[in-house]
Design a protein around this motif. Structure first.
Motif, PDB file in Angstrom:
ATOM      1  N   TYR A   1       3.679  -8.214  -3.628  1.00 36.53           N
ATOM      2  CA  TYR A   1       2.437  -8.231  -4.412  1.00 36.53           C
ATOM      3  C   TYR A   1       2.324  -9.516  -5.225  1.00 36.53           C
ATOM      4  O   TYR A   1       1.248 -10.114  -5.319  1.00 36.53           O
TER       5      TYR A   1
ATOM      6  N   ASP B   1       2.602   1.775  -9.413  1.00 36.13           N
ATOM      7  CA  ASP B   1       1.810   2.322 -10.522  1.00 36.13           C
ATOM      8  C   ASP B   1       2.720   2.896 -11.603  1.00 36.13           C
ATOM      9  O   ASP B   1       2.427   2.789 -12.805  1.00 36.13           O
TER      10      ASP B   1
ATOM     11  N   ALA C   1       0.820  -1.206   0.000  1.00 37.52           N
ATOM     12  CA  ALA C   1       0.000   0.000   0.000  1.00 37.52           C
ATOM     13  C   ALA C   1       0.858   1.262   0.000  1.00 37.52           C
ATOM     14  O   ALA C   1       0.578   2.226  -0.729  1.00 37.52           O
TER      15      ALA C   1
ATOM     16  N   LYS D   1       2.467   1.935  -3.440  1.00 36.02           N
ATOM     17  CA  LYS D   1       1.527   1.859  -4.563  1.00 36.02           C
ATOM     18  C   LYS D   1       1.882   2.836  -5.687  1.00 36.02           C
ATOM     19  O   LYS D   1       1.813   2.495  -6.870  1.00 36.02           O
TER      20      LYS D   1
END
Length: 236
Positions: free
Chosen positions: A101, A65, A58, A61
């Motif tokens: 992830y 991205d 998190a 992120k």
């Protein structure tokens, strides 16, 4: 760790699923991870080997991205990007988040694979089809005794590769049309033996083709006569 270890997670970013076939299911138990609740797994038959750092995912992120955007815009290939990431220190937060992830996505897929025999059969069939396609491409590449792509420059090699793909796709398209005709012919008869045989034939089959033969390029005014090709086929 390398490109293979993070491929499942990367493909998941783009709405795709990498569905590998596990030949050794017991070995996959070493790749199952859990969330933060350790006590919730105390009575489970299969125990996770570690915990996924969801907080790190998190926090990182925005960087993940950015990696996804780089791949999506094709500014860098996946293999090059992952190699660069893997050269980073094992303590690098973005690198760690990417592998965390991937652990998450891989664990979810592995559990579904272990619990769903139909998924196992489907993956087996998919991989067989992929292998059939690669065998077809290899056969086309070896016509005239050649064992590799021809060409002196990168462009020549690319053209040779694309020509091989075109021929393979034509073979698959032609086989598919023939099999569709055969299937339509068999279904009204109720001949289960014939139906089962047709359904088992791969569209990537090439044993009935002679790649050193004459290549006829037809237009819409002179289409391939599929019925003439199938005229000599009958069922007992």
């Amino acid at each position: 760790m390398g490109e293979i270890e993070v491929a499942i997670g990367i493909l998941h970013w783009f709405g795709m699923n990498l569905a590998p076939r596990f030949t050794n299911l017991h070995a996959q138990l070493k790749h199952l991870y859990r969330g933060p609740d350790q006590e919730g797994y105390a009575d489970f038959l299969i125990q996770p080997v570690g915990q996924i750092d969801r907080h790190l995912i998190a926090v990182e992120k925005s960087n993940l991205d950015h990696i996804a955007a780089t791949l999506g815009l094709k500014e860098m290939s996946q293999s090059v990007l992952v190699r660069k990431i893997c050269t980073l220190s094992g303590h690098h937060r973005t690198r760690k988040a990417l592998f965390e992830y991937d652990k998450l996505i891989r664990t979810i897929y592995t559990l579904r694979y272990l619990r769903n025999p139909q998924l196992q059969r489907d993956v087996h069939r998919w991989e067989n089809r992929i292998e059939s396609y690669h065998q077809l491409r290899s056969t086309i590449a070896q016509v005239n005794g050649k064992k590799e792509l021809t060409g002196r420059t990168d462009l020549d090699v690319d053209i040779s590769n694309q020509c091989g793909r075109l021929i393979a796709n034509v073979v698959i398209a032609c086989n598919s049309m023939l099999l569709s005709r055969l299937l339509g012919r068999c279904m009204p008869t109720g001949n289960d033996k014939a139906l089962d045989l047709v359904r088992r034939i791969s569209p990537a089959a090439w044993q009935h083709l002679h790649f050193l033969g004459h290549y006829a390029f037809r237009d819409k005014r002179n289409p391939l006569d599929l019925e003439a090709v199938l005229a000599g086929i009958g069922w007992e």
